[in-house]
Design a protein around this motif. Structure first.
Motif, short mmCIF file in Angstrom:
data_model
loop_
_atom_site.label_atom_id
_atom_site.label_comp_id
_atom_site.label_asym_id
_atom_site.label_seq_id
_atom_site.Cartn_x
_atom_site.Cartn_y
_atom_site.Cartn_z
N VAL A 101 4.04 12.45 -23.05
CA VAL A 101 4.54 11.42 -23.97
C VAL A 101 3.49 11.02 -24.98
O VAL A 101 3.77 10.25 -25.89
CB VAL A 101 5.03 10.18 -23.19
N SER A 102 2.27 11.53 -24.83
CA SER A 102 1.20 11.18 -25.76
C SER A 102 1.31 11.92 -27.08
O SER A 102 0.49 11.68 -27.97
CB SER A 102 -0.16 11.50 -25.13
N GLN A 103 2.28 12.82 -27.20
CA GLN A 103 2.53 13.61 -28.41
C GLN A 103 1.39 14.56 -28.73
O GLN A 103 1.24 15.01 -29.87
CB GLN A 103 2.80 12.70 -29.60
N LYS A 104 0.57 14.88 -27.75
CA LYS A 104 -0.46 15.89 -27.99
C LYS A 104 0.20 17.27 -28.06
O LYS A 104 1.27 17.51 -27.51
CB LYS A 104 -1.50 15.86 -26.87
N LYS A 105 -0.44 18.17 -28.76
CA LYS A 105 0.14 19.48 -28.99
C LYS A 105 -0.96 20.53 -29.04
O LYS A 105 -2.02 20.30 -29.62
CB LYS A 105 0.94 19.50 -30.30
N SER A 106 -0.68 21.69 -28.44
CA SER A 106 -1.57 22.84 -28.54
C SER A 106 -0.73 24.10 -28.38
O SER A 106 0.40 24.05 -27.87
CB SER A 106 -2.65 22.79 -27.45
N ASP A 107 -1.26 25.21 -28.83
CA ASP A 107 -0.53 26.47 -28.72
C ASP A 107 -0.28 26.85 -27.27
O ASP A 107 0.81 27.31 -26.92
CB ASP A 107 -1.31 27.58 -29.43
N HIS A 108 -1.27 26.63 -26.42
CA HIS A 108 -1.09 26.94 -25.00
C HIS A 108 -0.02 26.05 -24.37
O HIS A 108 0.82 26.51 -23.60
CB HIS A 108 -2.42 26.78 -24.26
N GLN A 109 -0.04 24.76 -24.73
CA GLN A 109 0.95 23.84 -24.18
C GLN A 109 2.36 24.24 -24.61
O GLN A 109 3.30 24.19 -23.82
CB GLN A 109 0.65 22.41 -24.62
N ASP A 110 2.51 24.66 -25.85
CA ASP A 110 3.83 25.08 -26.32
C ASP A 110 4.31 26.32 -25.57
O ASP A 110 5.51 26.46 -25.30
CB ASP A 110 3.79 25.36 -27.82
N ALA A 111 3.40 27.23 -25.26
CA ALA A 111 3.78 28.41 -24.48
C ALA A 111 4.26 28.01 -23.09
O ALA A 111 5.24 28.56 -22.57
CB ALA A 111 2.60 29.38 -24.39
N VAL A 112 3.60 27.03 -22.48
CA VAL A 112 4.02 26.54 -21.16
C VAL A 112 5.39 25.87 -21.26
O VAL A 112 6.25 26.06 -20.39
CB VAL A 112 2.97 25.57 -20.59
N VAL A 113 5.60 25.08 -22.32
CA VAL A 113 6.89 24.43 -22.50
C VAL A 113 8.00 25.47 -22.63
O VAL A 113 9.07 25.34 -22.02
CB VAL A 113 6.85 23.52 -23.75
N LEU A 114 7.77 26.52 -23.38
CA LEU A 114 8.78 27.57 -23.55
C LEU A 114 9.08 28.25 -22.22
O LEU A 114 10.25 28.53 -21.91
CB LEU A 114 8.28 28.61 -24.56
N ALA A 115 8.07 28.51 -21.43
CA ALA A 115 8.30 29.13 -20.12
C ALA A 115 9.11 28.21 -19.21
O ALA A 115 9.99 28.66 -18.47
CB ALA A 115 6.96 29.49 -19.47
N ASN A 116 8.83 26.91 -19.27
CA ASN A 116 9.56 25.96 -18.43
C ASN A 116 11.00 25.76 -18.90
O ASN A 116 11.87 25.41 -18.10
CB ASN A 116 8.83 24.62 -18.39
N ILE A 117 11.26 25.96 -20.19
CA ILE A 117 12.64 25.89 -20.67
C ILE A 117 13.49 26.93 -19.96
O ILE A 117 14.61 26.66 -19.52
CB ILE A 117 12.68 26.08 -22.20
N LEU A 118 12.97 28.14 -19.84
CA LEU A 118 13.71 29.19 -19.14
C LEU A 118 13.80 28.89 -17.64
O LEU A 118 14.81 29.20 -17.00
CB LEU A 118 13.05 30.55 -19.36
#
Length: 419
Positions: A101-118
């Motif tokens: 919820v801190s709105q931090k963002k990184s390329d690695h974090q986005d990759a993890v988010v995409l994997a968790n979406i699936l």
């Protein structure tokens, strides 16, 4: 009924221009591996090696989520036989808030988010279709041709706007045409007479030669006399020096416009030739209002993977022809969809408009919608929605369009109609 496959690991890829961040998570959201790969063959081999280390196999490939549906990386992933999910970046941004919820963002974090979406919601997202290579090639050409048409329209409007400032005679000479400068005679005359002064000095013989070389075969003499009469009227003029400068600008804009026109024609011809090789072409072009080029655009967007749209409603929602309902409390609002395949929706408007004169049933359906209160665009969209459902049925059943079956309306007797 096909049993749902249990997903043990999922992969997310945060795409960039020169590198990609990869994350693999297990069924419990544990991070199994992360890697940054280069955007080349070596990077793709490193990705396959990483997936193989965590259970990837030809019989059970690890699904991949990525934010784009195009590019060499996506093409190679699809060729490997695995499911590839193109997740909308807006959806990824909303999933990101579930993890931080801190709105931090990184390329690695986005990759993890995409994997968790699936991992959690794979059933709510649609994997990229397994279209044939022929359809993929048709899609490349059809979309390029559609882009060329849009570029041609922009170039036409830019040139027309420029001519209005100093050369209204050329626009008046071809004012009866919807896009006056699309006429080959107009472009041929502009090439030899880019200013009103040069147009006024044109001889009848030179103008006749330009009209003939532009491709006109009938009424050449009458057309030549008509254009000469327009050029020799009294028109408002810019100062001579300014007029010559604007004429040089016209030649530059005309070169861009000519290039766009030639690109449209060449791509249209190649698209039609490739489309006619597809087995679905005969079914698609049997529909009223669908010519070869518009049929190719339809096929390019819906593809030939029959599992992509299990029901006609799925295809209608994808095309934006089906309405969407928004409810909250006592409020209920039904409106047209704004999130859609814009190319398919644009082609659908042309299809529905052309069907009005090609199909009595389509015309009757359109008139019925207008009489019920629909505006012009809403009635056309409803007609497109109905015919899209008919196309879905015909493609699934491998049968051509039949007017009687498609628009079978009970006939009313004159007494009933009068009542």
């Amino acid at each position: 009924m096909e049993r749902e496959r249990v997903v043990h690991a999922t992969c997310g890829i945060d795409w960039a221009e020169d590198h990609h961040d990869v994350a693999v998570v297990d069924a419990d959201a544990g991070l199994l591996a992360k890697l940054r790969i280069s955007d080349d063959a070596v990077g793709f081999q490193n990705l396959l090696r990483l997936l193989a280390e965590h259970g990837d196999s030809p019989d059970d490939p690890i699904p991949v989520a990525i934010e784009t549906s195009r590019g060499l990386l996506v093409a190679c992933l699809r060729a490997s036989g695995r499911q590839v999910y193109a997740i909308n970046p807006m959806a990824v941004a909303r999933y990101r808030d579930r993890h931080a919820v801190s709105q931090k963002k990184s390329d690695h974090q986005d990759a993890v988010v995409l994997a968790n979406i699936l991992r959690t919601d794979a059933s709510l997202h649609r994997s990229l279709p397994t279209d044939s290579d022929l359809v993929k090639a048709i899609a490349v050409l059809a979309r390029a041709q559609q882009d060329a048409v849009w570029d041609r329209t922009r170039a036409h409007n830019r040139l027309r706007s420029h001519l209005r400032e100093y050369y209204p005679a050329i626009l008046d000479a071809f004012a009866t045409k919807r896009e006056p400068l699309l006429a080959r005679e107009a472009r041929a005359i502009l090439a030899i007479a880019p200013t009103p002064a040069e147009a006024a000095r044109l001889t009848r013989a030179r103008l006749r030669t330009a009209v003939r070389q532009a491709g006109r075969q009938r009424r050449i003499e009458a057309e030549t006399d008509r254009i000469l009469e327009v050029f020799r009227r009294t028109w408002l003029r810019q100062p001579p020096l300014v007029e010559r400068a604007m004429g040089r600008q016209t030649l530059a804009l005309l070169a861009q416009f000519d290039a766009a026109c030639h690109a449209c024609d060449d791509l249209a011809r190649e698209t039609e030739e490739l489309f006619l090789q597809h087995p679905d072409a005969e079914i698609i072009t049997s529909f009223p209002g669908l010519a070869t080029l518009t049929g190719a655009r339809i096929l390019a967007e819906i593809g030939d993977d029959r599992t992509r749209f299990a029901q006609a409603g799925d295809l209608k929602a994808y095309a934006g022809s089906a309405p969407v309902t928004r409810e909250s409390g006592k409020s209920r609002h039904v409106t047209h969809r704004r999130i859609k395949n814009s190319r398919l929706a644009a082609t659908g408007r042309h299809w529905a408009f052309a069907a009005l004169t090609a199909s009595p049933g389509a015309h009757a359906h359109y008139n019925r919608r207008r009489s019920n209160g629909d505006r012009y665009h809403a009635a056309l969209r409803n007609l497109f929605n109905r015919m899209l459902g008919q196309l879905h049925h015909c493609l699934a059943c491998h049968q051509k369009f039949d007017e009687t079956t498609a628009f079978n309306q009970p006939t009313r007797s004159p007494l009933t109609a009068a009542a």
